[in-house]
Write an enzyme that holds these catalytic residues in place. Sequence first.
Site, short mmCIF file in Angstrom:
data_model
loop_
_atom_site.label_atom_id
_atom_site.label_comp_id
_atom_site.label_asym_id
_atom_site.label_seq_id
_atom_site.Cartn_x
_atom_site.Cartn_y
_atom_site.Cartn_z
N SER A 104 76.59 138.15 120.49
CA SER A 104 75.59 139.12 120.02
C SER A 104 75.76 139.35 118.52
O SER A 104 75.70 138.40 117.74
CB SER A 104 75.73 140.40 120.85
OG SER A 104 74.61 141.23 120.73
N PHE A 105 75.95 140.57 118.08
CA PHE A 105 76.24 140.86 116.68
C PHE A 105 77.32 139.92 116.13
O PHE A 105 77.24 139.41 115.02
CB PHE A 105 76.66 142.33 116.56
CG PHE A 105 77.57 142.67 115.42
CD1 PHE A 105 77.08 142.86 114.14
CD2 PHE A 105 78.93 142.86 115.65
CE1 PHE A 105 77.92 143.20 113.09
CE2 PHE A 105 79.79 143.21 114.61
CZ PHE A 105 79.28 143.39 113.32
#
Length: 274
Positions: free
Chosen positions: A86-87
Amino acid sequence: MIEWLALSTVPKGPMLLCVPFAGAGPSAYRDWPDELPGIEVRAAYLPGRERRFREQPSRDIAALTADPQPLVELVEGRRYALFGHSFGALVAFELCRTARRHGLPAPEALLVSGCRAPDLPARQLTYDLPDDAFVRSLDDLGGTPPAVRANRELMELLLPTLRADFAAAQTYRFRAEPPVTTPITAFCGQDDPGVPVEDMTGWARHSHGEFDLQTLPGDHFFIAEHRTRIATAARAALFAPRPERRIETVASTPQHRAAGDRAGSAFPNSAREN
């Protein structure tokens, strides 16, 4: 600055450098060494979490990854791969490019999961929602332990770092450079509500090396059930025979600048550096 916490130690051996998802710290990967014998596992220690809790979290991925020194101290003379979820996938991607800009050895593989291709805009902006709405958006993704979610005071302590990480990911703007040569393996959850498969196929545009997309059962946090699959890809990359190390550079010749411009033109949502 990013610090790297050793979760296992293999002197002079290959390394997997893992970047956590939004709000998480190195403990998110504490069990991964069990899947990776013979590989040193290190996790990124970012400001604003665990023992760095009192530090201000960054809202700018480019600024967070600009300093090459933490990588210099780790990767010289060693094979390594980068993984981020993700991030963390965007952070890992920018670390790969930081290594190239500063003439460091390229990683054997860039492993990314649960994240749109870097040149795509975020599908929605949630980082600046009111607290209740922001927390509901976290619930939609899953991943927050029920005991943490039920503890209002603890959630209030975690929200600033979560918001900062979501802001960094959702406002991230791709800056045009030629694609890396590092092979990319992307992992996608079949039922991920925020990152559909088509958003992950775009990672292929960012490497001149091989690209592999693996779609796995699960939602946004499918990695909890499929870390063995990711570990298998990391082992394959780190133990593959290779005659010599690669060192990439982004040359400043007019020919290379033109190549970078052509690459950038394929990304209509990118932002060019001034």
